[in-house]
Design an enzyme around this catalytic site. Structure first.
Site, PDB file in Angstrom:
ATOM      1  CG  HIS A  14       9.949  56.698   2.606  1.00 39.83           C
ATOM      2  ND1 HIS A  14      10.744  57.379   3.495  1.00 39.83           N
ATOM      3  CD2 HIS A  14      10.003  55.398   2.970  1.00 39.83           C
ATOM      4  CE1 HIS A  14      11.268  56.528   4.357  1.00 39.83           C
ATOM      5  NE2 HIS A  14      10.823  55.319   4.049  1.00 39.83           N
ATOM      6  CD  GLU A  41       8.115  52.364   2.994  1.00 41.77           C
ATOM      7  OE1 GLU A  41       8.436  51.554   3.884  1.00 41.77           O
ATOM      8  OE2 GLU A  41       8.156  53.585   3.173  1.00 41.77           O
ATOM      9  CG  ASP A  43       8.010  51.364   7.884  1.00 38.68           C
ATOM     10  OD1 ASP A  43       8.565  50.475   7.227  1.00 38.68           O
ATOM     11  OD2 ASP A  43       8.348  52.557   7.853  1.00 38.68           O
ATOM     12  CG  HIS A  56       9.797  54.510  10.288  1.00 41.51           C
ATOM     13  ND1 HIS A  56      10.856  54.839  11.097  1.00 41.51           N
ATOM     14  CD2 HIS A  56      10.324  53.847   9.237  1.00 41.51           C
ATOM     15  CE1 HIS A  56      11.975  54.399  10.560  1.00 41.51           C
ATOM     16  NE2 HIS A  56      11.681  53.799   9.420  1.00 41.51           N
TER      17      HIS A  56
END
Length: 160
Positions: A14, A41, A43, A56
């Site tokens: 993450h 993962e 963003d 993020h």
């Protein structure tokens, strides 16, 4: 993350390896790969000049030495920010989506031979940004695949 095909529990990195490295930086992604993550993962945010960067938050304040909204900054302004100084890793920069994908293919999953071994998840706060992000991401993946074919390497989807 459950992978029904492997019938095992998978490990997701993450924002890379954010507990040990500055999140969403290439060094954080590389550490996650070193530790054996199955999925990375992260963003995506768009800069003022419509370049996708790995970030993020909408604001740069928490993870960099700067302040303000990502969407009001150009890529050149973003690249001036230090994404590592607050975490003891001075000199790190916020990567673009292209830089992140190149890191994933080169350092994370170099054995892409029979199928795609990575999932890239795009998150966006506004529908128009989401559509722009998907279009640009698909274009970048297509360009990378074309470059790999030109070099005689395996395609990203595993076809030869």
């Amino acid at each position: 993350m459950w992978d029904q095909n492997k019938e095992k529990l998978g490990v997701t990195g993450h924002r890379g390896c954010k507990d040990y490295m500055p999140e969403n930086t290439l060094i954080s992604f590389r550490e996650a790969f070193r530790l054996g993550v199955d999925v990375l993962e992260f963003d995506i945010q768009l800069t003022r000049d419509d370049v996708m960067i790995v970030m993020h938050d909408n604001m740069v304040d928490r993870t960099t030495d700067g302040t303000g909204d990502v969407h009001f900054k150009t890529l050149a302004e973003i690249k001036q920010l230090d994404a590592g100084v607050k975490f003891g890793f001075p000199g790190l920069r916020i990567p673009t989506l292209r830089e992140a994908l190149e890191c994933i293919v080169k350092d994370g999953y170099p054995e892409l031979d029979e199928k795609k071994e990575f999932i890239f998840k795009v998150l966006s706060n506004e529908e128009t940004q989401f559509n722009k992000t998907i279009d640009q991401g698909l274009r970048i993946l297509g360009e990378m695949e074309d470059a790999m074919q030109d070099e005689g390497k395996t395609q990203l989807d595993g076809a030869s």
